[in-house]
Design an enzyme around this catalytic site. Structure first.
Site, PDB file in Angstrom:
ATOM      1  N   LYS A 190       0.826  -1.203   0.000  1.00 13.47           N
ATOM      2  CA  LYS A 190       0.000   0.000   0.000  1.00 13.47           C
ATOM      3  C   LYS A 190       0.861   1.255   0.000  1.00 13.47           C
ATOM      4  CE  LYS A 190      -3.841   2.338   2.296  1.00 13.47           C
ATOM      5  NZ  LYS A 190      -4.920   2.242   3.297  1.00 13.47           N
ATOM      6  N   GLU A 196       9.887  -5.812   4.198  1.00 17.16           N
ATOM      7  CA  GLU A 196       9.937  -7.196   3.748  1.00 17.16           C
ATOM      8  C   GLU A 196       9.665  -7.307   2.251  1.00 17.16           C
ATOM      9  OE1 GLU A 196       8.126  -7.277   7.982  1.00 17.16           O
ATOM     10  OE2 GLU A 196       8.083  -5.980   6.213  1.00 17.16           O
ATOM     11  N   GLY A 249      -5.376  -2.538   4.151  1.00 15.26           N
ATOM     12  CA  GLY A 249      -4.617  -3.684   3.664  1.00 15.26           C
ATOM     13  C   GLY A 249      -5.365  -4.997   3.719  1.00 15.26           C
ATOM     14  N   ARG A 250      -5.984  -5.324   4.869  1.00 20.11           N
ATOM     15  CA  ARG A 250      -6.644  -6.617   4.979  1.00 20.11           C
ATOM     16  C   ARG A 250      -8.002  -6.628   4.278  1.00 20.11           C
ATOM     17  NH1 ARG A 250      -6.113  -3.930   9.413  1.00 20.11           N
ATOM     18  NH2 ARG A 250      -7.833  -3.306  10.759  1.00 20.11           N
ATOM     19  N   GLU A 335      -6.548  -8.539  13.799  1.00 25.79           N
ATOM     20  CA  GLU A 335      -5.958  -7.238  13.502  1.00 25.79           C
ATOM     21  C   GLU A 335      -7.010  -6.137  13.549  1.00 25.79           C
ATOM     22  OE1 GLU A 335      -2.266  -6.509  10.947  1.00 25.79           O
ATOM     23  OE2 GLU A 335      -3.906  -6.087   9.557  1.00 25.79           O
ATOM     24  N   HIS A 366      -8.397 -35.037  14.270  1.00 29.79           N
ATOM     25  CA  HIS A 366      -7.422 -35.952  14.860  1.00 29.79           C
ATOM     26  C   HIS A 366      -6.288 -35.197  15.549  1.00 29.79           C
ATOM     27  CE1 HIS A 366      -9.204 -39.541  12.967  1.00 29.79           C
ATOM     28  NE2 HIS A 366      -9.554 -38.684  12.029  1.00 29.79           N
ATOM     29  N   LYS A 476       7.993  -3.525  14.553  1.00 28.85           N
ATOM     30  CA  LYS A 476       8.654  -3.176  13.295  1.00 28.85           C
ATOM     31  C   LYS A 476       9.674  -2.066  13.511  1.00 28.85           C
ATOM     32  CE  LYS A 476       5.776  -2.597   9.852  1.00 28.85           C
ATOM     33  NZ  LYS A 476       4.534  -2.207   9.140  1.00 28.85           N
TER      34      LYS A 476
END
Length: 505
Positions: A190, A196, A249-250, A335, A366, A476
């Site tokens: 964005k 990263e 963003g999400r 978030e 399981h 960060k």
């Protein structure tokens, strides 16, 4: 006490009958199980095995009024600054055609720009493109990864490999599946400053050059709300696909961040994805609270976090194609609603989001269902399943899959008495089930939009802002401090770890 505080108190002290007692009353299934006819086919939303009941709904409905829910919903769709800490609107619904008129027009124009590039690649106008490495992180990666994994099991127009982790092993794994001569790179950020993403991007450019690509930057497409920074970084402006700052963003996979989805399934499929989400938008916006499936789900969530002390909610996808959905919903809720202050900066003073977790059925049965059935924690469970299988093998595979899904919900509710405590099941454990007729772009869009609005309703009643995420910034900032040589002045444990890892040598 304020009206809201009094209503929360009423909910906290309300009696909740057992699920068996609730089912003993007539009409429960008719009230709490609803099938919506949607563009991708019907989806059944069954919340009857939760502890929702009329008295609780009345309190939560009054709380919605006290907290101005209807006005907050209007503000969301009208493009007003509901993200008050950042002074922004949250206009992901405008990407789907439902929102402020000007924002919808802008979104349509940007989608047309994206469509032109997708079509050009499919038509071979940019050369022979067989693969795309999509580099992003968080919402810029998880949404596309979910959609591509869910919708391309039978093949993709262009093979897409999503890389989010800064660990070079992730990028190397993608390199091994691609040929530099036929691969393009999508950079999704964005702000176009994400450490990263840009670090991975630099390594991807090196890989292209080492593979004989003379104009590595010519293979790059930028997906960003800061197009000028992408151009400054080196991307040709004809390969920049912008999106609005008001898209978080999400919530961004509906925007140009969805470029890899459109490239993989075709733009017509991406349009169906948007249409499925828009159908849920309209239901959420126009349907009265008492029949609104989104509000109903959020009401149940609030009962468990606020009145019954549940700290987690589990999500299990009984369809291999939806294996990434629990992780996607984990980010969406935690978030968005993992906040400790209200929109006016005051301490929230009550639980906010539950810890969302989950997995894929039948694998999870399981691994973790022992705790769900017989553990000491009360954990509401969501089951998500699809009627039509995604494979051509013997139908017995899907029959066993679905029978296990439905059996788990029945067993959690009913339990089983036994004189042997190790073999006794307490029952009265809640679950909700979403059963889609088929899994296609529109169905997936509808499921994601349903959960987006579900999170928003909880935030509105809690009085928190679900659209900022300052909680990720401190770590960060400290990481950047360490990377630039400022790895001093920490606690003894952190300094010892830095020394052991070779920092400062």
């Amino acid at each position: 006490m304020t009206d809201a505080a009094a209503l929360w108190k009423s909910l906290e002290t309300l009696e909740f009958p057992t699920l068996a007692a609730l089912f003993a009353a007539s009409g429960r299934l008719d009230r709490y199980a609803t099938t919506l006819d949607l563009p991708g086919g019907p989806i059944r939303f069954d919340w009857s095995k939760t502890h929702l009941h009329q008295a609780a709904e009345t309190i939560l409905g009054d709380l919605a009024t006290a907290q101005g829910f209807a006005e907050k919903r209007r503000q969301l769709f009208d493009g007003e600054p509901v993200n008050n800490t950042e002074g922004r609107a949250a206009e992901h619904t405008a990407q789907r055609g439902i929102g402020a008129a000007a924002s919808v027009v802008e979104a349509e124009a940007l989608h047309e720009r994206m469509k032109a590039l997708v079509d050009a690649i499919h038509e071979g106008l940019l050369g022979d493109v067989k693969s795309l490495i999509h580099i992003g992180i968080g919402g810029s990666a998880l949404g596309p990864a979910l959609a591509i994994d869910a919708l391309t099991r039978d093949g993709a127009r262009v093979a897409v490999h999503v890389v989010s982790n800064i660990d070079g092993c992730a990028l190397e794994a993608a390199f091994k599946l691609c040929d530099p001569a036929t691969t393009m790179i999508a950079l999704a950020s964005k702000t176009f400053t994400t450490t990263e993403t840009l670090t991975n991007a630099a390594s991807a450019l090196d890989w292209l050059r080492q593979g004989g690509v003379d104009d590595a930057y010519g293979r790059v497409i930028a997906l960003t709300a800061a197009p000028e920074k992408a151009v400054e970084w080196g991307v040709d402006d004809t390969r920049v696909l912008p999106f609005a700052q008001s898209v978080g963003g999400r919530y961004s996979l509906w925007s140009s961040i969805g470029f890899p989805i459109a490239l993989a399934i075709g733009f017509d499929g991406f349009a169906e994805f948007l249409a499925g989400a828009a159908a849920i938008d309209l239901h959420f916006l126009e349907t009265p609270i008492e029949r609104n499936i989104v509000v109903r789900a959020a009401f149940a969530d609030l009962i468990y976090t606020q009145a019954l002390g549940c700290q987690t909610r589990a999500v299990f996808a009984y369809d291999e194609r939806l294996s990434l959905l629990p992780s996607y919903l984990q980010q969406l809720e935690m978030e968005s609603n993992g906040k400790r202050v209200t929109t006016d900066g005051r301490p929230l003073g009550r639980p906010s989001a539950p810890v969302t977790w989950g997995g894929v059925g039948t694998d999870a049965q399981h691994a973790v269902f022992q705790l769900l059935h017989q553990g000491t924690h009360l954990i509401p469970v969501d089951f998500i399943a699809v009627k039509i299988p995604g494979h051509d093998l013997d139908p017995v595979h899907h029959q066993i899959l679905l029978s296990n899904c439905f059996a788990q919900g029945a067993a959690l509710m009913a339990g089983k008495a036994s004189d042997d405590g190790a073999r006794a099941y307490p029952g009265n454990r809640p679950s909700a089930t979403m059963l889609a007729e088929d899994l296609n772009p529109a169905t997936l869009g509808a499921l994601i939009a349903f959960h987006e609005h579900r999170v928003f309703v909880s935030a509105a009643l809690l009085g928190i802002n679900p659209f900022d995420q300052f909680g990720v910034e401190l770590g960060k900032a400290i990481a950047k401090q360490i990377d630039t040589g400022g790895g001093k002045g920490f606690d003894a444990s952190t300094e010892a770890l830095l020394a052991a890892a070779g920092f400062g040598e």
